[in-house]
Design a protein around this motif. Sequence first.
Motif, PDB file in Angstrom:
ATOM      1  N   ARG A 183     -17.595  -1.411 -44.576  1.00  0.00           N
ATOM      2  CA  ARG A 183     -17.971  -1.035 -45.946  1.00  0.00           C
ATOM      3  C   ARG A 183     -16.767  -0.659 -46.819  1.00  0.00           C
ATOM      4  O   ARG A 183     -16.943  -0.315 -47.976  1.00  0.00           O
ATOM      5  CB  ARG A 183     -18.969   0.132 -45.920  1.00  0.00           C
ATOM      6  CG  ARG A 183     -20.243  -0.260 -45.185  1.00  0.00           C
ATOM      7  CD  ARG A 183     -21.349   0.736 -45.370  1.00  0.00           C
ATOM      8  NE  ARG A 183     -22.341   0.568 -44.313  1.00  0.00           N
ATOM      9  CZ  ARG A 183     -23.395   1.327 -44.145  1.00  0.00           C
ATOM     10  NH1 ARG A 183     -23.624   2.329 -44.979  1.00  0.00           N
ATOM     11  NH2 ARG A 183     -24.242   1.113 -43.153  1.00  0.00           N
TER      12      ARG A 183
ATOM     13  N   LYS B  88     -21.677  -3.217 -48.212  1.00  0.00           N
ATOM     14  CA  LYS B  88     -22.038  -1.844 -48.559  1.00  0.00           C
ATOM     15  C   LYS B  88     -23.284  -1.827 -49.450  1.00  0.00           C
ATOM     16  O   LYS B  88     -24.212  -1.052 -49.246  1.00  0.00           O
ATOM     17  CB  LYS B  88     -20.855  -1.183 -49.281  1.00  0.00           C
ATOM     18  CG  LYS B  88     -21.038   0.274 -49.624  1.00  0.00           C
ATOM     19  CD  LYS B  88     -19.678   0.932 -49.866  1.00  0.00           C
ATOM     20  CE  LYS B  88     -19.814   2.385 -50.235  1.00  0.00           C
ATOM     21  NZ  LYS B  88     -19.932   2.606 -51.677  1.00  0.00           N
TER      22      LYS B  88
ATOM     23  N   GLN C 221     -17.107   5.258 -45.008  1.00  0.00           N
ATOM     24  CA  GLN C 221     -18.243   4.861 -45.859  1.00  0.00           C
ATOM     25  C   GLN C 221     -19.511   4.552 -45.063  1.00  0.00           C
ATOM     26  O   GLN C 221     -20.373   3.807 -45.523  1.00  0.00           O
ATOM     27  CB  GLN C 221     -17.892   3.618 -46.710  1.00  0.00           C
ATOM     28  CG  GLN C 221     -16.657   3.756 -47.572  1.00  0.00           C
ATOM     29  CD  GLN C 221     -16.945   4.555 -48.840  1.00  0.00           C
ATOM     30  OE1 GLN C 221     -18.087   4.868 -49.154  1.00  0.00           O
ATOM     31  NE2 GLN C 221     -15.886   4.925 -49.546  1.00  0.00           N
TER      32      GLN C 221
END
Length: 497
Positions: A6, A342, A27
Motif C-alpha cells: 500500500r 490501497k 499503511q
Amino acid sequence: MFISTRDDNKDLGVTFQHAILNPNAPQGGLYTFFKLPLFSQEMLQSFQNLSYKQLCERLFSSLNLNLNPNLLQQALQSYDSFDNPTNPAPLHTLSKNLFMLNLYSGPTRAFKDMALQPFGVLLSSFAKTNKTPFMILAATSGDTGPATLQSFANKEYIKVVCLYPSGGTSDVQRLQMTTQESKNCKVIGIKGDFDDAQSALKYLLANKDFIHKLNNLGISLSAANSVNIGRIVFQIVYHFWAYMSAVKNGNITFGEKLSIVVPSGNFGNILGAFFAKKMGLPIHKLVVASNVNTILSDFINTGVYDISFRHLIKSKSPAMDILKSSNVERMLYFYFGAKRTKELMENLSTQGKYSLLDSELALVREDFSAMSCDDTQCLQSIAECFKNGYVLDPHTAIGYYVAKTLQEKGVIDKSIILATAEWSKFAPSVNTALTQGQILESSQNICDEEAIKTICAKANCTISKQITDLFNKDEVQKDVLDVAKLESCIIEWLKTF
Ligand SMILES: *Cc1c(COP(=O)(O)O)cnc(C)c1O
C-alpha cells in the motif's frame, strides 16, 4: 528489498529478515517483492538438473534474499523428514493431460509443511541473532496450526500460540494440535469459525495494550500465517520443481505450457505459482479452484470482490472456507501498484467490496481462470478418482473437479493439480464419498479413526505413522475460550516461563 503493497516508496523498503520478523507493512499493507527476476529459456533450462535444494538456493539467490548459505542449508534440511528427502514434492501422472503434485509428504500431511518447515528454522535463527524472543500467533482453519506447531516445537527464542475454530477442524487436525507437548507451544480453541479466529488474531496484533504487556515481558510479536512473505518464498519453489519434473517424466517438452490448478483459500499457494509465472515459468493458466465459498472464483470471473452479502459456509473442504483472502492483495499490487491497491483494500474495509475496471479484469484474466465446486461434486470426484486407484482428500478433489471440467470446456489443456492434503486428515468425508458418493447424515457420525480403518481396508493401503500415532497420544492442550478471554490467557501463560 521488500515493500508494502500500500506504499511502495523505496525509502520504506526492508530486508527479508525484517519482513519476516515484522510482517505488518506500512499503511496496513503486506510486504511483497519490489521487483521479480525474469528468467530466460536458457536459464530455466539450466534448472532442470538441479536437486530440490539446489533449485531453492538458485531461486532465492535470484530473488536477492541475502540469506546466509549455511542457514538456508539448515532450513532446507527440514525436508529430510519428508517421505522422500530428495523429492519433497513428487509429481504423479493421472492421465496423458493431467498430473498431480503431492505437497503433503511432510510431517503434518498437508502442503503447509512445504513452507513452514524451513520457515521455522529461519525465524528461530533470526530471533536468536537479534537476541529477541518472538511470539508467533497463528490462526488456523486446521492445517496451518499443526504445521506451525510442528515447525516451532522446541525451537529457541520462539513461543507459539495457535488459535483454531473449536469444532471447525477434523479429529486428526485437532489431535495434531492438542497432543502437542512442547513447552513453548500453546493451543487455544476459539468459539466461532475460522474468520472469527483470524479476526481475533488480527485484533491481538493491532492491540497496543496487549503488545505493551508483551514488551514488558521482553517478547516481540510475529505471525506465521500466509501473509508472512517468508512462507510465500518457499511456495514459489515447488512450481518450478513441478514443471521440471513434468519435463523429466516426459509429460511435456521443455517450453510447453502447463496450467496449474490450485484448491485455494487464503490465496497463498496460488500466489507462489503467480510469482513463478511472472519469473518466466511457462504456465498457461493459473486456475483458482473454490469450494461453495465462491468469493475467489467469483472475483476472478467478474472482477467484483464482494463480502458484504456473504456469510461463511462450512464445507467438506474446511481449509478453503474463507471470505477474506489476504494474499489477493499481493496480486493486486503486482498488477496495479500501491495507490490503486490501497484504494481497493480501503473499499473492502469500508463497503465490504471492491470492483476492478474492465481493463483491470482483462489483465487478471490473461493469467487466471477460476471455477467453483460444491460438496456433492467434490465427493463424486473422490469416488470417480478412486476408481483409478487414487484416494483424494476433499481439497484436492475440488482441484480435480475444476481441472477436469475446464479441460472438457477447452479452457485449459495439460494441467497440474496441486494435492494439498493427505486424505487421512479428512477420512469421514472421504468415507462418505466412497460409500455413497453423496452426503448421508448417518455416515457423518463416524469418527476419523474408524473411517481411516474402513478406507484402508477398501483401498488396500496403509497410512503414515504420523497419523496413526496421534490416536495413542493424550490431548494435553484443552483450552476452549471466548475471544474476550484470549488476551489474559496468553499473558498468564507467558508469565509462567
Ligand atoms: C491451506 C490449505 C488450502 C488453501 O491454501 P491457500 O494457500 O490458503 O490458498 C487448501 N487445501 C489445504 C488442505 C490446505 O491446508
